[in-house]
Design an enzyme around this catalytic site. Structure first.
Site, PDB file in Angstrom:
ATOM      1  N   LYS A   1      -0.189 123.237  18.747  1.00  0.00           N
ATOM      2  CA  LYS A   1       0.223 123.355  17.344  1.00  0.00           C
ATOM      3  C   LYS A   1      -0.948 123.154  16.390  1.00  0.00           C
ATOM      4  CE  LYS A   1       5.118 122.625  17.912  1.00  0.00           C
ATOM      5  NZ  LYS A   1       6.285 121.741  17.737  1.00  0.00           N
TER       6      LYS A   1
ATOM      7  N   ARG B   1       7.052 118.972  25.762  1.00  0.00           N
ATOM      8  CA  ARG B   1       7.179 120.434  25.799  1.00  0.00           C
ATOM      9  C   ARG B   1       5.776 121.017  25.686  1.00  0.00           C
ATOM     10  NH1 ARG B   1       7.509 124.628  22.153  1.00  0.00           N
ATOM     11  NH2 ARG B   1       8.930 126.328  22.652  1.00  0.00           N
TER      12      ARG B   1
END
Ligand code: 8Y4
Length: 257
Positions: free
Chosen positions: A204, A239
């Protein structure tokens, strides 16, 4: 949890079966690398991403879930906010619903209750299109905890057993870098619900920004480090895109804990 994004490959004209076969291959690789759950998603939830129709999302994810259900014992998670997709995915073999909208769509709570699978409730401020505009909180951790309280209540009201719920503060979903770092630092505070916690930091922009605007391919070590910090601070599930690398780091962490 290994990330399996099924989006059409714009560099090929191989069509539906090509994409499906590549997705199955990628899932099997992650399983061989030690993934305990495969998160199958057919809609990009990146900031500003185009939305996908129900029919297209179903065409992408269902053949992959059916193939994995047939060929592996690894639990499958369906990454969707649409009740129609949740239902078909669970009927095809998915064991868990991962909803970045925390079952806020019309009929989602009722559908999840009926399907009786585990559900991950993720926090997001705003919508994927607008969430990074100007995220503001009173206290980011306290505000997310209030959101969790409300969504847990709504789930129980709808008939979802509390022990089926997993909580996720949603790194990057309507958060500045400082919000994300505060959440990571204080991750332990979400333990107060007595429910499993999921953390998704992999690749991210918070990782890219901390590394002087590093591109997505150069974020592996940063992502693994973020996953380790999350687990040390109480995350039960991470995740990730880079399963092998994350597993190695978790193995070393496991040696000292
Ligand atoms: C590069 C690669 C840049 C990926 C951004 C991204 C989460 C999630 C996503 C999460 C849960 C993403 C579906 C965003 N993030 N589900 N989904 N938690 N539960 N962005 O943090 O990976 S998609």
């Amino acid at each position: 949890m290994g990330v399996l994004n099924i989006t059409p490959d714009s560099f090929s004209d191989g069509g539906q079966y090509f994409d499906t076969d590549k997705a199955i291959e990628s899932a099997k690789r992650m399983i061989s690398q030690g993934a305990d759950i495969i998160d199958v998603g057919g809609e990009s939830t990146r900031p500003g991403a185009q939305s996908v129709s129900i029919v297209d999302e179903i065409r992408r994810v269902i053949p992959v879930i059916e193939a994995l259900q047939y060929s592996t014992d690894t639990p499958i998670s369906i990454d969707t906010s649409k009740p129609e997709v949740m239902k078909l995915a669970v009927e095809a073999g998915a064991n868990m619903i991962n909803d970045v909208c925390a079952l806020s769509a019309d009929g989602a709570l009722e559908t999840a209750a009926m399907l009786s699978v585990d559900v991950c409730l993720m926090h997001m401020q705003g919508s994927p299109r607008t969430m990074q505009k100007n995220p503001t909180y009173n206290d980011v951790v306290d505000d997310i905890k209030d959101f969790f309280s409300q969504r847990i209540e709504a789930c129980i009201e709808a008939g979802i057993a509390k022990d089926k719920i997993i909580l996720d503060p949603g790194f990057g979903f309507g958060k500045t870098l400082d919000h994300n770092l505060e959440i990571l630092k204080r991750f332990n505070e979400f333990k107060s619900f007595g429910l499993p916690l999921l953390a998704g930091l992999s690749r991210k922009s918070m990782i890219g920004t901390l590394l002087d605007d590093r591109n997505v391919d150069g974020r592996v070590v940063g992502s693994v480090t973020g996953a380790i910090i999350a687990v040390q601070n109480g995350a039960d599930i991470v995740r990730v895109h880079d399963v092998l690398e994350t597993k190695d780091a978790l193995t070393i962490l496991g040696g000292v804990s």
